[in-house]
Motif scaffolding. Sequence first.
Motif, PDB file in Angstrom:
ATOM      1  N   LEU A   1     -11.748 -27.149  20.997  1.00 47.43           N
ATOM      2  CA  LEU A   1     -11.048 -25.924  20.237  1.00 47.43           C
ATOM      3  C   LEU A   1      -9.814 -25.669  20.954  1.00 47.43           C
TER       4      LEU A   1
ATOM      5  N   THR B   1      -6.803 -25.425  25.502  1.00 46.51           N
ATOM      6  CA  THR B   1      -8.101 -25.652  24.670  1.00 46.51           C
ATOM      7  C   THR B   1      -9.287 -25.233  25.408  1.00 46.51           C
TER       8      THR B   1
ATOM      9  N   TYR C   1     -10.560 -19.144  18.325  1.00 52.80           N
ATOM     10  CA  TYR C   1     -10.445 -20.583  18.334  1.00 52.80           C
ATOM     11  C   TYR C   1     -10.260 -21.246  17.186  1.00 52.80           C
TER      12      TYR C   1
ATOM     13  N   GLN D   1      -2.504 -33.683  18.935  1.00 49.10           N
ATOM     14  CA  GLN D   1      -3.628 -34.234  19.747  1.00 49.10           C
ATOM     15  C   GLN D   1      -2.732 -34.762  21.156  1.00 49.10           C
TER      16      GLN D   1
ATOM     17  N   THR E   1     -10.105 -25.729  15.417  1.00 48.05           N
ATOM     18  CA  THR E   1     -10.116 -27.149  15.748  1.00 48.05           C
ATOM     19  C   THR E   1      -8.848 -27.630  15.844  1.00 48.05           C
TER      20      THR E   1
ATOM     21  N   CYS F   1     -13.649 -26.015  25.426  1.00 53.44           N
ATOM     22  CA  CYS F   1     -14.737 -26.834  24.948  1.00 53.44           C
ATOM     23  C   CYS F   1     -15.964 -25.720  24.715  1.00 53.44           C
TER      24      CYS F   1
ATOM     25  N   GLN G   1     -17.566 -29.125  21.200  1.00 57.02           N
ATOM     26  CA  GLN G   1     -16.320 -29.169  20.342  1.00 57.02           C
ATOM     27  C   GLN G   1     -15.274 -28.878  21.140  1.00 57.02           C
TER      28      GLN G   1
ATOM     29  N   GLN H   1      -7.476 -30.093  14.137  1.00 54.71           N
ATOM     30  CA  GLN H   1      -7.240 -30.089  12.844  1.00 54.71           C
ATOM     31  C   GLN H   1      -6.629 -28.964  11.988  1.00 54.71           C
ATOM     32  N   ARG H   2      -7.385 -27.751  12.284  1.00 59.77           N
ATOM     33  CA  ARG H   2      -7.248 -26.498  11.397  1.00 59.77           C
ATOM     34  C   ARG H   2      -5.777 -25.856  12.250  1.00 59.77           C
TER      35      ARG H   2
END
Length: 70
Positions: free
Chosen positions: A55, A47, A17, A37, A19, A49, A53, A21-22
């Motif tokens: 991910l 994704t 997993y 997003q 983020t 959770c 967080q 952003q990554r």
Amino acid sequence: MSEESGFDPDLVTGGYYVTPQRFAQLIGLTDRQAIVQRWIDQGAIPTRCIGDQLLVDLGALLLMTQPDQA
């Protein structure tokens, strides 16, 4: 000496997993994170959770892009 296990370089079975952003960095959209997003909001990117967080699930994404492997 004991052998540690848990790391599997196979993305599908390893449970990897990152983020959002990554993930944006990895696909070359560092400056366009709103696109990533939106994909997440639309459910186009799987994704998970973990704690509080959100991910990106790389293994699930790989399975989505290669349905013949499922």
